[in-house]
Design a protein around this motif. Structure first.
Motif, short mmCIF file in Angstrom:
data_model
loop_
_atom_site.label_atom_id
_atom_site.label_comp_id
_atom_site.label_asym_id
_atom_site.label_seq_id
_atom_site.Cartn_x
_atom_site.Cartn_y
_atom_site.Cartn_z
N ALA A 176 1.09 -1.12 -0.09
CA ALA A 176 -0.05 -0.12 0.00
C ALA A 176 0.97 1.41 -0.02
N ALA A 177 1.88 1.30 0.69
CA ALA A 177 2.75 2.41 0.93
C ALA A 177 3.69 2.56 -0.29
N ALA A 178 4.00 1.34 -0.80
CA ALA A 178 4.80 1.47 -2.22
C ALA A 178 3.64 2.01 -3.47
N LEU A 179 2.48 1.67 -3.45
CA LEU A 179 1.66 2.15 -4.58
C LEU A 179 1.51 3.75 -4.09
N ALA A 180 1.30 4.07 -3.00
CA ALA A 180 1.16 5.78 -2.64
C ALA A 180 2.45 6.21 -3.20
N TYR A 181 3.53 5.88 -3.36
CA TYR A 181 4.76 6.44 -4.03
C TYR A 181 4.47 6.42 -5.57
N PHE A 182 4.09 5.46 -6.08
CA PHE A 182 4.13 5.45 -7.69
C PHE A 182 2.94 6.52 -7.96
N GLU A 183 2.02 6.59 -7.08
CA GLU A 183 0.83 7.39 -7.52
C GLU A 183 1.02 8.83 -7.27
N ARG A 184 2.22 9.37 -6.77
CA ARG A 184 2.29 10.70 -6.53
C ARG A 184 2.15 11.39 -7.60
N PRO A 185 1.66 12.72 -7.78
CA PRO A 185 1.84 13.65 -8.72
C PRO A 185 2.96 13.98 -9.58
N SER A 186 4.18 13.74 -8.68
CA SER A 186 5.52 13.98 -9.37
C SER A 186 5.80 13.02 -10.50
N TRP A 196 4.84 -0.25 -12.27
CA TRP A 196 4.97 -0.76 -11.16
C TRP A 196 3.79 -0.68 -10.34
N ARG A 197 2.77 0.28 -10.60
CA ARG A 197 1.51 0.45 -10.19
C ARG A 197 0.65 -0.89 -10.78
N ALA A 198 0.86 -1.27 -12.04
CA ALA A 198 0.29 -2.60 -12.40
C ALA A 198 0.85 -3.75 -11.59
N LEU A 199 2.01 -3.66 -11.30
CA LEU A 199 2.47 -4.97 -10.45
C LEU A 199 2.22 -5.15 -9.28
N ILE A 200 1.94 -4.01 -8.58
CA ILE A 200 1.24 -4.05 -7.28
C ILE A 200 -0.26 -4.28 -7.17
N LEU A 201 -0.71 -3.80 -8.18
CA LEU A 201 -2.43 -4.04 -8.20
C LEU A 201 -2.69 -5.33 -8.69
N ALA A 202 -1.75 -5.96 -9.40
CA ALA A 202 -1.88 -7.41 -9.74
C ALA A 202 -1.36 -8.56 -8.91
N GLN A 204 -1.06 -10.71 -5.80
CA GLN A 204 -2.18 -11.62 -5.08
C GLN A 204 -2.09 -11.30 -3.63
N GLY A 205 -0.86 -10.83 -3.24
CA GLY A 205 -1.00 -10.83 -1.64
C GLY A 205 -1.31 -9.16 -1.30
N TYR A 206 -1.85 -8.44 -2.15
CA TYR A 206 -2.23 -7.03 -1.92
C TYR A 206 -3.67 -7.17 -1.83
N ALA A 207 -4.19 -6.74 -0.60
CA ALA A 207 -5.66 -7.17 -0.34
C ALA A 207 -6.59 -5.99 -1.18
N ASP A 208 -5.90 -4.75 -1.41
CA ASP A 208 -6.85 -4.07 -2.33
C ASP A 208 -6.38 -4.05 -3.80
N GLY A 209 -5.94 -5.08 -4.15
CA GLY A 209 -5.62 -5.26 -5.78
C GLY A 209 -6.78 -5.17 -6.58
#
Length: 245
Positions: A176-186, A196-202, A204-209
């Motif tokens: 979740a924290a990793a995704l927040a960094y990749f979703e920063r406006p910068s 990397w966002r796709a990697l996290i969302l896909a 299986q260990g990510y509850a909010d995938g």
């Protein structure tokens, strides 16, 4: 009669003396007020003085008494260390960092990054992350990147912090924290960050995938004329892996 004339003369002299005294007093009051006004203006800090060594020298010459009255206090960082943080070498930085408890480490790195700026923080983060194996310190690399993001909204720092959090290297794994960094406006518009966002969302260990969102991101990267061939190939591989589940 003579006495009367003498009294009149003395009164005239007294009146003239009083007038001259009052005029001099008024002039002195005006000069004193002006001096205080100038003094107040000089005591106000200015951005121009901070940006120019010449102007700083001029300010010192204008206020010799104030400059010599009190020596500047030494800089104290959040961990109680009195030193010039900006002058620390990579080796000295790591030595100080390793000698601190976890909470103190964060404060120390925050102070250090504020002192040296984004560019130096990212340079050392890269050095501790990808230098010779014996010289790597991934925990310090992550902390430098994190602080660079928090203090300067660093684009590179966000990418580094996100990848480290995803891989769980130098810091506890936190998708979740990793995704927040990749979703920063910068990082908006970055194909690498989107991968990397796709990697996290896909994952299986990510509850909010979100498998569908990950697939959409990967297809966009594959179809984009601006994406490089290597990233497109990685995206195809990840897409195939997701669809095979």
């Amino acid at each position: 009669m003579k006495i009367f004339l003498i009294v009149i003369a003395l009164a005239g002299i007294a009146a003239i003396a009083y007038f001259l005294y009052a005029e001099d007093a008024a002039e002195m009051v005006g000069m004193d007020a002006g001096t205080r006004a100038v003094s107040v203006e000089r005591d106000e800090p200015s951005a121009a003085a901070d940006d120019s060594a010449d102007q700083t020298s001029m300010a010192a010459e204008e206020k010799p008494a104030a400059a010599s009255a009190e020596a500047p206090a030494p800089v104290t960082d959040a961990t109680g260390g009195v030193q010039d943080l900006a002058a620390l070498s990579a080796e000295e930085l790591e030595l100080r960092y390793e000698g601190l408890e976890e909470d103190a480490r964060r404060l120390f790195v925050d102070d250090y990054v504020a002192a040296v700026g984004e560019e130096k923080a990212i340079e050392f983060s890269r050095e501790f992350r990808s230098g010779p194996v014996a010289e790597r310190n991934r925990a310090l690399s992550f902390d430098l990147a994190r602080a660079a993001v928090e203090k300067f909204d660093s684009r590179i720092g966000a990418f580094v912090a996100g990848t480290e959090l995803y891989n769980g290297v130098g810091v506890e794994r936190d998708l979740a924290a990793a995704l927040a960094y990749f979703e920063r406006p910068s990082l908006e518009g970055s194909d690498n960050a989107d991968y990397w966002r796709a990697l996290i969302l896909a994952d299986q260990g990510y509850a909010d995938g979100d498998k569908e969102a990950a697939v959409a991101i990967l297809n966009r990267i594959i179809e984009s004329p601006d994406s490089n061939d290597s990233l497109k190939e990685q995206s195809r591989d990840l897409l195939a892996e997701i669809e095979a589940r």
